[in-house]
Design an enzyme around this catalytic site. Structure first.
Site, PDB file in Angstrom:
ATOM      1  CG  ASP A  57      42.853  16.963  37.861  1.00 55.20           C
ATOM      2  OD1 ASP A  57      42.939  17.024  39.093  1.00 55.20           O
ATOM      3  OD2 ASP A  57      41.798  17.150  37.236  1.00 55.20           O
ATOM      4  CB  SER A  71      40.814  18.997  40.299  1.00 50.37           C
ATOM      5  OG  SER A  71      40.312  19.087  38.993  1.00 50.37           O
TER       6      SER A  71
END
Length: 584
Positions: free
Chosen positions: A275, A60
């Site tokens: 993500d 991320s």
């Protein structure tokens, strides 16, 4: 043990959404300290051991910061160590870490997230407009070849990897014998993915590490795609496609458990991703694998101060905590708890649990936010993790509300990193290793200059900070009049109209409605829906900011919390951003 043998530090950067500003601040101070040490290496009283960073892994926002760092290390980086009060919001485009995570593309970012240009009939990509990320990525991965430099403490062929959550995945079959004694197929799909790069090389070694050369631009676009994909916060930010030749998938050691039996056949392999932190938010075990491949050391060696030659350093703005269990059997509670359970379970690393849960390990260290926060009622509160950073509210999206939040977290990252390097990233002075050998030629008084202030036993830093300890406060003074960036309600309330507009656009474009349906929905949206949705979101934002002591609103007081007991020593160390967490 050769005196020229470096001590290897593998960096692991966890997910953080807008709190990537904290991770960027940590990296800014880390590079500043290493640059300073390298420039003074031949001077008297300077430790002579060498530290080398061969790998950066992340998920991320941490993965994005890793790619940005890789693109920045061969150019000069001007540290942002102070802020001019007369030019408080000045941009710093001579520091990619600050420019990407603090400046972004505007000091007021939330209107960009609420812009409706990305929405068309039946084509909604995400809750928020994510186009600003493309602009930042394009700018961040450019290099200035006229100012090319080498930082010897970064491996010339630095390895950088990101975790991804592939929505396509890789499917494979497990054979079972059925009633006819013929193999029946049992299909399983793996969704955790890794994009691995090796810096400053143009020749592929057949090992799954993709050549990445920012000077020539080789695979720089793929690196940008991977960075944006690992940061594609589900629903909030749009999913990202990553396309790469199948050979990079099939040769990747971390994918071999599947690809050796069921290799990827599509060439190139293209998949939509969200993500990377969903499945592996703290990929420290993969960073450790790279270190082991270099040193050959196992757990007994790398966790022994007298024998270790490498360690993992993890930066985590949102360190994990045990989930709060809710035994309500109401539908929406169960839905939320189920999603939490699924995410927690896929992140489990069973082969590393026994080793990682042991305390006092030399092979793993952690930097995470800690500071004392002044409250709006005049009191103070000691906070760690998400509660210590201004970007930690509203699920990590609060950094988009105001640039002061991002500035705060960047400086807190620098403050925590300095305290960590001086007093926690250390080895016992009585141990025998690469680090203590580096201090061997120093006099006792010269060594004492570097001693940690927190350990009962004398200890020496792995990365010495040569600048004097700062006695002045680290943090800037914000418009709130304190070093904590509290906002007032009207500054948040001004977003209501833009939230209504985005809510209306989302409602009107969920599907290609016929004329009558569209008319009815438009009327309902104008009369009720968008107002209700905007009201719910505004209440959520305000409550989250209040919970984090970031909102001073008349009639909207922060939720009162009871301070946990903190001993006097730790309380003093937490003042003004001093880190109290050392080994994991």
């Amino acid at each position: 043990m050769s005196q020229n043998q470096p001590f290897y530090v593998g960096l692991c950067m966890a997910g953080a959404v807008s709190a990537g500003a904290y991770t960027a601040g940590v990296m800014d101070f880390l590079i500043e300290a290493l640059d300073d040490w390298e420039s003074k290496r031949d001077q008297p009283g300077i430790p002579q051991h060498r530290v080398k960073i061969p790998v950066i892994g992340g998920a991320s926002a941490g993965g994005m910061t890793g790619i940005i760092t890789a693109s920045a290390i061969n150019n000069p980086i001007k540290p942002v160590s102070r802020i001019d009060p007369t030019r408080f919001f000045q941009e710093h485009n001579d520091n990619k870490l600050w420019h990407s995570w603090v400046d972004m593309i505007h000091r007021d970012m939330f209107p960009f997230l609420l812009n409706t240009d990305d929405i068309s009939a039946g084509n909604i990509l995400s809750l928020f407009n994510s186009s600003f990320i493309d602009a930042i990525a394009d700018r961040a991965l450019r290099v200035d070849t006229s100012q090319w430099i080498d930082r010897p403490y970064f491996d010339h062929n630095l390895k950088v990897f990101n975790t991804l959550t592939s929505l396509r995945g890789i499917s494979y079959n497990i054979d079972f014998l059925g009633v006819n004694q013929e193999p029946d197929k049992y299909c399983v799909t793996r969704h955790n993915d890794y994009v691995n790069f090796q810096l400053n090389t143009t020749r592929y070694a057949g090992d799954g590490w993709i050549p990445l050369d920012f000077k020539t631009g080789l695979n720089a676009e793929l690196a940008a795609d991977a960075a944006m994909a690992t940061g594609a916060f589900p629903v909030g930010l749009r999913a990202r496609a990553v396309s790469r030749p199948k050979v990079f998938m099939n040769d990747n050691e971390w994918m071999k458990d599947v690809t050796s039996v069921s290799p990827v056949v599509h060439d190139p392999y293209e998949a939509l991703n969200v993500d990377g932190g969903i499945i592996n938010n703290e990929p420290f075990e993969k960073v450790r694998k790279v270190l082991v491949s270099i040193t050959g050391q196992g757990p007994l060696e790398y966790n022994d101060y007298n024998r270790f030659t490498s360690t993992v350093l993890m930066v985590d703005p949102f360190p994990s905590k045990p989930p709060v269990y809710n035994d309500s059997n109401k539908l929406f509670h169960v839905i939320g708890s189920t999603l939490t359970a699924l995410v927690n379970q896929v992140r489990v690393k069973p082969q590393h649990l026994e080793d990682a849960m042991a305390s006092g390990k030399a092979g793993q260290f952690l930097i995470t936010p800690v500071r004392r926060i002044p409250l709006v009622d005049g009191g103070k509160r000691d906070e760690a993790g998400a509660g210590a950073i201004a970007c930690g509210a509203f699920g990590g999206f609060s950094g988009f509300f105001h640039k002061e939040f991002r500035i705060h977290d960047y400086f807190l990252g620098r403050a925590n990193c300095e305290k960590f390097l001086r007093d926690h990233f250390t080895v016992p002075a009585s141990s025998s290793n690469i680090i203590t050998q580096g201090y061997a030629d120093l006099t006792d008084d010269e060594k004492k200059r570097f001693y940690s202030r927190t350990d009962r036993e004398a200890s020496l830093p792995i990365i010495p900070v040569l600048s004097p300890r700062k006695e002045r406060k680290y943090m800037p003074i914000f418009s709130s009049g304190s070093d904590w960036p509290v906002r007032i309600e009207p500054e948040i309330e001004r977003f209501r109209g833009e939230i209504k507009a985005r809510a209306h656009a989302l409602i009107m474009n969920l599907a290609p409605y016929n004329f009558m349906t569209k008319l009815l929905i438009r009327i309902g949206s104008h009369v009720v829906l968008r107002r209700k949705l905007a009201g719910v979101m505004m209440d959520m934002i305000k409550q989250s900011l209040a919970d984090h002591h970031l909102l001073n609103a008349r009639g909207f007081s922060p939720v009162k919390k009871v301070d946990p007991p903190v001993d006097a020593g730790k309380r003093a160390a937490m003042e003004n951003g001093e880190l109290v967490i050392g080994n994991l």
